[in-house]
Structure formats: C-alpha cells, structure tokens
Write an enzyme that holds these catalytic residues in place. Structure first.
Site: not given
Ligand SMILES: *Cc1c(COP(=O)(O)O)cnc(C)c1O
Length: 383
Positions: A38, A136, A270, A318
């Site tokens: 992802k 969640r 800066y 920047m």
């Molecule tokens: C992102 C995610 C993972 C992976 O988690 P890591 O800590 O990066 O290994 C596994 N399961 C779900 C549902 C996630 O959203």
C-alpha cells in the site's frame, strides 16, 4: 529520459526480495505471506516492488485502495490483491472487473458488491474484518457470525478470509494487550464452523516477529519488507526471530552543489539559527523540505559525504540544506551526499532520520520516496 534532478531515491530490489525470503523463512513455509505494498509500497514504488516481490514468490498483495489494485492488474500482476480499506460503492464494478479482493466490514458493502458481481455473472472474493481491539476498521466480534451467515447466502460472494489488526504488537512493555487481542480473535474463530472463515490472518511485522502464535494462516508484513524493524530495535527483533536480518531497500542520495569557507561568527540560512564557532567549510545540498527533508531536521540531522558524517547547520530551506564539512577531507561540488542509506562503511538508517524528525521509519520512507525521483537497482546490478 526524465528531466534531471540532483536528488535520487535508489530502490534496491535485490534487498526487497531478500527481505521477503527471510520473512517467509522466519514465518515458516506453511504460512502465506501477504506482501503489503500500500501507499506506493511505503514510498518505494507500487508496481516495481510488487513485480519484484512476485518474482520472489509472493502470491498475495495488500494495498489500501481500489485504484492501487487496478494499477497492479494493469501492470499485469497476477495473484490475490486484497484491498485493505475496502471499496467505495463507485468502484464495485472495478473490483469485479479487475478481480480484486476487498476487505468488508459492513452490510451495505457486502450487498453492493454482491449486486455488482451478479450483474456481471461473476463472483467477488472478500475478506471479512473484525475489530478485536484496534479501534479502527472492522465489525464487532459479536457481529461476525451473522456477517458470515449473510456472506454464505450470497451466491456471487465468496468469503476467502477473516482478518483483524493489532495496535500494540511492537510494545515490549505490554505484551498482555496483544495476548488479549489474539485470544479475542481466537474466540471469534472458534464460534465459526470448520473451514468457514477461510484464510485467517492478523499479524503485521511486529506481531509476526514477537508473537509467533499470531502467524495463523497468513502474515501481512509491510515495514519489514522494506528493511526496517517495526520498533526500531534490530537486536530485539533478531533475538525474537533469529535469522531475520533485514536489508534497507531505500537510499537517498544527492550531490554537493557548492562548498564555501565562512569566517568565525557567520550566520547560516534563514534566521541565522546557526552561527559558526570557528572558520568553517560549509557544503550546500540541493535538498529541502519540498523534497521531504523536513525543516525539523534543521541543526539536527547528519548526512554522509565520502563515507563521513557531516552535520546539518542552520535551517533546512525549501530546496537547500547546508552541512559542515570542516573536519572532513576536502569536499568539492559534485561529490555525492547521502541523506539516507549507506555510503562506504557508514550508513544512516531510516530509524535515525525518524529520530531526528520525531516520527517513525514508516513516515520517513513514505515521505522521501514519494517526493523524489526513484531509480531501481536490480539484483544483478552492482552498485
Ligand atoms: C499496513 C498494514 C499492515 C502492515 O503493517 P507493518 O507494520 O508495516 O508490517 C498489515 N495489516 C494491515 C491491515 C495494514 O494496514
């Protein structure tokens, strides 16, 4: 040829594949490994990483949203693609057309997906998510039985798995929280008929390392694929999971664009938040917060030049950052500077950058990877 930038993110696909193999070996050959790609593979590049992981043997991929799954299918990726956030009603048809596997956690989505699939005379595979304590996504444990019963009644839906997620598997000081979540998940599964739940999975990187009992049918590593330990403690992880030596996949390099001598008492950048305490040599790097090298790194971070550490002086701008090279062998414009990763015998880890930024490696990788041009190193290429 892309327009030239001084800055480049190098992605070592050989390291990525090695990490996948080590995680697979550590989890056990009978456990499936969902490669979590992802968010553009945590900043490493969705399609390139998924292809490399597929070469390494991955057959299941985890993405956040439908559009990422579509991108993978269009790139020719086979295997199961699980949409961890589930699908919006507007994308149900794409879910069916591209054979994606959404996570479901409400009845409307289940009904909507079933309707979209039957319209195409197809079938949609889903995984049902239950919330056993993350707070969640997911249905409540008490709702699982009725959801499963509904899913079984819908001919155009195929329930392929049940999953949950853990909030604190990396917390050494409170293992009892994770144990409680795991036992709640077991109770949910025990309430179902044999074979009914399909593939059951709950473990992220931290859980698969610290709670071997959480591996179940499948594990879902993300951060560990990219070479970081979830709690930034390699020694702790390796003693819990011997042989799990991970290799960093991302490296961020730029080059010095100017070197100057400043007299004692000269302000830098800066606000002149740094004033030289002696006659100093300062190198200018063409990297700044627009490239994900956050202003928080001002007067804190270090970079590597010629395999030696050079501290950041003054505010990160920047598009520019100044580092002190007074104590280094002569540095010239054009010399490579490394902000993340290895140079010679020295290395700066994502955890170290995360410490300076007051965040976690995950955020450093997503940020730097998405802000800069990436180049891919293949295993057969020598650096
Ligand atoms: C992102 C995610 C993972 C992976 O988690 P890591 O800590 O990066 O290994 C596994 N399961 C779900 C549902 C996630 O959203």
């Amino acid at each position: 040829m892309a327009a030239f930038s001084f800055n480049r993110i190098e992605i070592d696909l050989g390291a990525l594949k090695n990490n996948f193999h080590r995680i697979q070996r550590s989890a056990g050959q009978q456990v499936r490994v969902m490669a979590v790609v992802k968010s553009d593979a945590y900043g490493h590049g969705l399609v390139e990483c998924a292809r490399a992981l597929s070469d390494a043997g991955a057959e299941t991929f985890g993405v956040a949203e439908v559009e990422e799954g579509v991108a993978l299918r269009r790139a020719g990726l086979a295997g199961e693609i699980v949409i961890l956030l589930g699908a919006a009603p507007e994308s149900y048809e794409e879910v069916v057309a591209y054979d994606l596997t959404p996570v479901v956690y409400d009845l409307d989505a289940i009904a909507g997906l079933a309707a979209a699939a039957s319209k195409k005379n197809g079938k949609v595979r889903v995984h049902l998510k239950v919330d056993v304590g993350m707070g969640r996504l997911g249905v409540a444990p008490a709702e699982v039985k009725s959801c499963v019963a509904l899913l079984k009644r819908l001919p155009s839906i195929s329930l392929r798995g049940i999953l949950s997620h853990l909030p604190s598997a990396d917390a050494a000081e409170k293992p009892e929280i994770t144990r409680a979540h795991l036992s709640r998940f077991s109770e949910v599964l025990a309430g179902l008929k044999i074979g009914e739940p399909g593939v059951v999975h709950i473990a992220n990187s931290a859980a698969l390392i610290y709670f071997p009992g959480s591996r179940l049918d499948m594990v879902r590593p993300g951060i560990s694929l990219y070479g970081c330990y979830p709690d930034a403690l390699p020694a702790r992880a390796q003693s819990a999971a011997p042989g799990l030596e991970l290799q960093p996949v991302m490296r961020f390099a730029t080059r010095v664009i100017q070197v100057k001598e400043l007299e004692k008492g000269s302000g830098i950048s800066y606000g002149h938040t740094y004033v030289t305490r002696r006659k100093s040599r300062i190198a200018v790097l063409p990297v700044g917060y627009a490239d994900g090298y956050l202003r928080k790194l001002s007067n804190r971070a270090e970079v590597l030049i010629g395999g030696r550490r050079a501290p950041v002086r003054g505010r990160v701008c920047m598009n520019a950052t100044m580092v002190e090279v007074t104590d280094l062998p002569p540095v010239r414009a054009g010399d490579e500077a490394v902000l993340l990763g290895r140079q010679g015998d020295a290395a700066i880890s994502a955890d170290e950058v995360a410490g300076w930024m007051e965040t976690i490696s995950y955020e450093v990788l997503c940020l730097l990877g998405s802000c800069n041009e990436r180049v891919y190193l293949h295993p057969e290429m020598k650096r």
